[in-house]
Scaffold this motif. Sequence first.
Motif, PDB file in Angstrom:
ATOM      1  N   GLU A   1       0.912  -1.188  -0.185  1.00 53.82           N
ATOM      2  CA  GLU A   1       0.109   0.061   0.105  1.00 53.82           C
ATOM      3  C   GLU A   1       1.126   1.055  -0.127  1.00 53.82           C
ATOM      4  N   ALA A   2       0.190   2.420  -0.485  1.00 54.85           N
ATOM      5  CA  ALA A   2       0.950   3.661  -0.343  1.00 54.85           C
ATOM      6  C   ALA A   2       1.406   3.933   1.018  1.00 54.85           C
ATOM      7  N   CYS A   3       2.676   4.391   1.100  1.00 60.60           N
ATOM      8  CA  CYS A   3       3.033   4.845   2.645  1.00 60.60           C
ATOM      9  C   CYS A   3       2.078   6.057   3.262  1.00 60.60           C
ATOM     10  N   PRO A   4       1.722   6.094   4.396  1.00 64.95           N
ATOM     11  CA  PRO A   4       0.858   7.243   5.113  1.00 64.95           C
ATOM     12  C   PRO A   4       1.629   8.259   5.233  1.00 64.95           C
ATOM     13  N   CYS A   5       3.015   8.205   5.028  1.00 67.99           N
ATOM     14  CA  CYS A   5       3.533   9.706   5.081  1.00 67.99           C
ATOM     15  C   CYS A   5       3.453  10.370   4.102  1.00 67.99           C
ATOM     16  N   GLY A   6       2.957  10.009   3.001  1.00 70.00           N
ATOM     17  CA  GLY A   6       2.543  10.993   1.923  1.00 70.00           C
ATOM     18  C   GLY A   6       3.760  11.008   0.662  1.00 70.00           C
TER      19      GLY A   6
END
Length: 176
Positions: A160-165
């Motif tokens: 998944e995409a990293c939550p840090c953006g």
Amino acid sequence: LKKKELLKAIKFFKNAISKNTRADAPLDWAVTSFNLGSVYTVMGQIENEVDNLTIAKEYFKDCIKEVNSKKSPENWAMACTNLTIVLLRLGHLEGDNKKYISEIDVNFSDVFETLKTIPGDNSEVDKKHREIIEALKNQQKEASKNIFFRNPAYSAGRNEACPCGSGKKYKKCHGA
């Protein structure tokens, strides 16, 4: 340098700044403020102390207020650069890079344009300008990465995409 020698330097410069007041000798006062900022920076870096770096920050800000790109371009440029270094170090030590990056209001293009007005060969100034701009871009990029804190309640999947953006997959960013 040993701490004892740095403390001697601080005592010497504080004595000098008390004799050369801002009102009587503004440029001498600013240079002494710069020197105090430099000594406190070294102490803060050696000991990883936020307190000494915070004091250094204030001395550099005082110096910048007194000198400017017209009065003393070299001193102004050095104070701007050193203030930026101190702010980045403080952000790293306190874990709040965004706070300190927002305090960096120095436009390094202005700093280097000012340095070009000083007589002499400016090819090194251009080269340094490019190096510092690139280094600052990298610092800001790293700083924005480092402000992400893992939330134990949230678990991103590896793909998944990293939550840090950052736009990277979690496994390639903060999941490594």
